[in-house]
Each structure stands twice: as C-alpha cells, then as structure tokens.
Enzyme design. Structure first.
Site, PDB file in Angstrom:
ATOM      1  CE  LYS A 192      -2.223  -1.168   3.845  1.00 20.05           C
ATOM      2  NZ  LYS A 192      -1.626  -2.467   4.228  1.00 20.05           N
ATOM      3  NE  ARG A 267      -4.122  -1.650  10.094  1.00 21.58           N
ATOM      4  CZ  ARG A 267      -3.045  -1.096   9.568  1.00 21.58           C
ATOM      5  NH1 ARG A 267      -3.038   0.178   9.234  1.00 21.58           N
ATOM      6  NH2 ARG A 267      -1.964  -1.807   9.361  1.00 21.58           N
ATOM      7  NE  ARG A 306       7.378  -2.938   6.029  1.00 21.42           N
ATOM      8  CZ  ARG A 306       6.059  -2.717   5.967  1.00 21.42           C
ATOM      9  NH1 ARG A 306       5.522  -2.147   4.907  1.00 21.42           N
ATOM     10  NH2 ARG A 306       5.268  -3.080   6.941  1.00 21.42           N
ATOM     11  NE  ARG A 312       6.552  -0.977  10.485  1.00 21.45           N
ATOM     12  CZ  ARG A 312       5.423  -0.931   9.789  1.00 21.45           C
ATOM     13  NH1 ARG A 312       5.399  -0.347   8.596  1.00 21.45           N
ATOM     14  NH2 ARG A 312       4.321  -1.461  10.270  1.00 21.45           N
ATOM     15  NE  ARG A 324       2.013  -5.477  11.475  1.00 22.15           N
ATOM     16  CZ  ARG A 324       3.098  -5.307  10.717  1.00 22.15           C
ATOM     17  NH1 ARG A 324       4.202  -6.011  10.955  1.00 22.15           N
ATOM     18  NH2 ARG A 324       3.084  -4.443   9.732  1.00 22.15           N
TER      19      ARG A 324
HETATM   20  P1  AMP Z   1       1.050   0.069   9.163  1.00 17.31           P
HETATM   21  O1  AMP Z   1       2.227   0.942   8.980  1.00 17.31           O
HETATM   22  O2  AMP Z   1      -0.120   0.514   8.338  1.00 17.31           O
HETATM   23  O3  AMP Z   1       1.377  -1.394   8.974  1.00 17.31           O
HETATM   24  O4  AMP Z   1       0.579   0.250  10.679  1.00 17.31           O
HETATM   25  C1  AMP Z   1       1.423  -0.141  11.759  1.00 17.31           C
HETATM   26  C2  AMP Z   1       0.633  -0.169  13.067  1.00 17.31           C
HETATM   27  O5  AMP Z   1       0.067   1.126  13.322  1.00 17.31           O
HETATM   28  C3  AMP Z   1      -0.558  -1.103  13.098  1.00 17.31           C
HETATM   29  O6  AMP Z   1      -0.184  -2.427  13.388  1.00 17.31           O
HETATM   30  C4  AMP Z   1      -1.382  -0.472  14.207  1.00 17.31           C
HETATM   31  O7  AMP Z   1      -0.852  -0.753  15.482  1.00 17.31           O
HETATM   32  C5  AMP Z   1      -1.196   1.015  13.955  1.00 17.31           C
HETATM   33  N1  AMP Z   1      -2.225   1.516  13.003  1.00 17.31           N
HETATM   34  C6  AMP Z   1      -2.027   2.039  11.758  1.00 17.31           C
HETATM   35  N2  AMP Z   1      -3.188   2.389  11.180  1.00 17.31           N
HETATM   36  C7  AMP Z   1      -4.155   2.074  12.063  1.00 17.31           C
HETATM   37  C8  AMP Z   1      -5.564   2.166  12.049  1.00 17.31           C
HETATM   38  N3  AMP Z   1      -6.232   2.659  10.982  1.00 17.31           N
HETATM   39  N4  AMP Z   1      -6.250   1.763  13.152  1.00 17.31           N
HETATM   40  C9  AMP Z   1      -5.616   1.270  14.212  1.00 17.31           C
HETATM   41  N5  AMP Z   1      -4.286   1.122  14.294  1.00 17.31           N
HETATM   42  C10 AMP Z   1      -3.551   1.518  13.233  1.00 17.31           C
END
Ligand code: AMP
Length: 368
Positions: A192, A267, A306, A312, A324
């Site tokens: 994404k 989400r 990654r 991360r 996740r």
């Molecule tokens: P990402 O970078 O999109 O993989 O997000 C990493 C982490 O950020 C996720 O595992 C959540 O802990 C938090 N996070 C990101 N976007 C959301 C969302 N829309 N709702 C809740 N938690 C989020």
C-alpha cells in the site's frame, strides 16, 4: 470559475453578502464603542480591504493602524507565525479592536493576543470578517464576526492564494469537484505504502498513512506517539477514537489537496463509518477502495525483508506478523463487504513488479 496559479476556484460570496457581513461587524462594534475613540488594528496583508470597508461603515471617532504577521504559505498554514510589523505605539489606555479578515485554526490569533498582552491597552477585542468555527481551536473567544464559513480554502477580498486573488471583489472557494479520494486496502506488506508513493505523484494526491503518522509521533515522543506505542509494538490496532481523530486532523491540514490516498485507514468498520461521515461533512466522498491481494506466505516474506532495513520491530518477529494478520482478518476484512455494498470495492493482483501493479491500479483509477 476562476484560475489562480494551478487551481480552480468557484464563487462563494458575492459583493452584497460581503458588504452585509462587514456592516454587521461595524454595527456591533459601534454599539459597544461609539462613546470612546477605539483604535482599530488591521492585520496585514489579508485584512486591508475589510479594514477599508469597515471604516467606511463605522461612523464614529476612531483611530486606525496595522500589524503584520505571516503564517500562510500557499494553501496550508505552516504553523509558524512571524511578526513582521509590530504593534503600534501610543495605544496604552485605549481600547484596541483587532480587525482580522479570517480566523481559522486560531494560530495567528494566539500570536496577536500574545503581542498585545504586554501592552497596557484598556480593552482588547477581536473582530473577524470570516470565521471557520469548525476548525477554530484557540481559547480566545471571537468577540465579533461577520460570517461563519465551513472549512474551505477561500480567496478574494484581500485573501490570497500564493499572493494572487487579493484584488477580487467577491470571495471564491477552492473547487473540489474533481477530487479523487482512494482507500488502499490490503494486509500488512501488500504494498500500500509503496504504491501510494507512485500514485500520489501520478494523480497529484496527498498520501496519508496512519502507520507513518503514528511512527512519526513515536519518534518525536509526542503524547499521541506514547499512547500508540504499546499497541503498535504488540501488533494490535490502536483504539478507533485515537486513530479517527488523528486522521481527521491530517485531512484538515491539507485543505488544498486534489484528493487523498488513505493507506492503512480505515481498518475497522467503525473507522470506515467515521470516514464516510467526516468526508460528507466536508462535502467530499470516497471514490474507490482498491485492495492489493497477495498470499500470507508472500506477505510474511516481504515484511521480514522490510524489517531488516526499516528496523520496524513489528516486522522483525513472525509471531507479531501473524498477530497483525489475525487483527486484519477479524477487524479489517469485514470492510470488503462494507465497500462492496457501496459499489466501491475493487480488487487487484498485488503480486508482480512494482510498476506492473501501479499500472493495474491506474487502470481502476482511470475509470472513476
Ligand atoms: P502500518 O504501517 O499501516 O502497517 O501500521 C502499523 C501499526 O500502526 C498497526 O499495526 C497499528 O498498530 C497502527 N495503526 C495504523 N493504522 C491504524 C488504524 N487505521 N487503526 C488502528 N491502528 C492503526
């Protein structure tokens, strides 16, 4: 419709509506100050037209002066307000009424209140021609205002877009009819963020990744970052109320955008509903949700790779990655049905060369 630099603007307030608003402010101020000689202080540059017309409608003794602050660069407030022309001398003991063309977030206003707090004026009041009450988050009450306006970027009647448009007799608002708003959907590692980086260039859109905003806040040790940290470290979702508020603030920081790519948001169904309501309140809408599909095995491989470069912690541990995916299956996957019902769901193969996948996405976007 008019064009200033690269943007189209459409009529928002005509001359009569503006004149009525100016007269309304002048009348309200006169009711309170006609028996003394107040000092009207215009805030340059934007307020010069308002000040001129206000003074013509104010038929009692008064003085006039100006201050100059800067905060807008282009369309978004930079957050830094500089004093370019300081408060006038000889205002001690007098009532000062600041004349502002527009009050939005309240940052400029806060600086003004601060500027005058050191002077021994008799009274200090704010009179704004336009007031964006929905985004104002200052503590200082707006004493007088002409018209409450929605959170639109406006130009004309003294207000500019990159210095153009100040001479317009009417007020125009940014035309957002051709906005494109997209949700990029898919499990962690689906690509994404990678694809959003290409699409934002190609379609001139603003990319908002909630994960990136959380990580930025964590890195900078903000209250939001501290709150999100424990959830993110475990691979849990951050609570909806926190995420929704943050997302709204990110959108509001970009009133000029030609559209948004939402990456990692929504989400949960609650987030999707909140997004729909929020966009509707801004007279915006979602055009499409596009899912990038790939199998869990491939996604896990990508995330582990990654994690080696990004550092991360949620990418470096296979148990967290699995968690996740579970969070996704339970909370995020139901969004597919949510958007299918709206006729907005599209799905594409997320495996292949980055460029190929961008083309697949483009093929969907070009039909919107
Ligand atoms: P990402 O970078 O999109 O993989 O997000 C990493 C982490 O950020 C996720 O595992 C959540 O802990 C938090 N996070 C990101 N976007 C959301 C969302 N829309 N709702 C809740 N938690 C989020």
């Amino acid at each position: 419709m008019i064009k200033l630099h690269d943007k189209q603007f459409k009529l928002f307030l005509n001359e009569k509506e503006i004149a009525d608003a100016v007269a309304k402010v002048a009348k309200a101020v006169a009711a309170d100050y006609k028996d003394e000689t107040p000092v009207f202080v215009g805030v340059l540059n934007g307020a010069f037209m308002f000040v001129a017309d206000f003074l013509k409608s104010y038929e009692h003794p008064c003085e006039v002066s100006f201050v100059k602050l800067s905060s807008y660069q282009g369309l978004t407030s930079t957050g830094i307000v500089e004093t370019l022309l300081d408060i006038p001398e000889g205002i001690g003991g007098k009532s000062v009424i600041v004349l502002e063309d527009i009050v939005d977030t309240g940052r400029t206003l806060q600086k003004l209140v601060h500027l005058f707090s050191g002077s021994n004026v008799k009274e200090f009041k704010i009179a704004a021609l336009f007031y964006k009450s929905s985004v104002y988050n200052g503590e200082y009450p707006i004493d007088y205002f002409g018209i409450e306006i929605p959170d639109k970027f406006i130009v004309g009647y003294g207000l500019d877009y990159k210095e153009l448009g100040r001479n317009l007799k009417e007020v125009y608002q940014l035309n957002q009819d051709h906005m494109i708003n997209l949700v990029l959907f898919g499990k962690p590692g689906a690509g994404k963020g990678t694809q959003a980086n290409y699409l934002k260039e190609k379609y001139n859109l603003k990319h908002i990744s909630t994960g990136d905003v959380f990580r930025y806040n964590m890195k900078n040790g903000t209250a939001l970052g501290k709150l999100a940290q424990s959830y993110m470290d475990r691979g849990d979702l951050v609570p909806d109320e926190v995420t929704i508020k943050m997302l709204q603030e990110e959108v509001e920081k970009n009133p000029e955008a030609n559209g948004f790519i939402f990456d990692g948001f929504p989400r949960t169904v609650a987030q999707a509903e909140a997004l729909d309501n929020f966009l509707e309140s801004k007279e915006m809408q979602l055009n499409a949700t596009i899912a990038l599909e790939a199998s869990d095995d491939i996604l896990t491989q990508r995330l582990v790779e990654r994690g080696k470069v990004s550092g991360r912690s949620d990418d470096q541990d296979v148990t967290k990655i699995k968690h996740r995916f579970q969070e996704y299956n339970q909370k995020t996957a139901p969004l597919r049905a949510y958007y299918e019902t709206q006729g907005k769901f599209h799905s594409i193969n997320g495996i292949g060369e980055i460029k190929e996948i961008t083309e697949r996405l483009g093929a969907v976007i070009d039909t919107l």
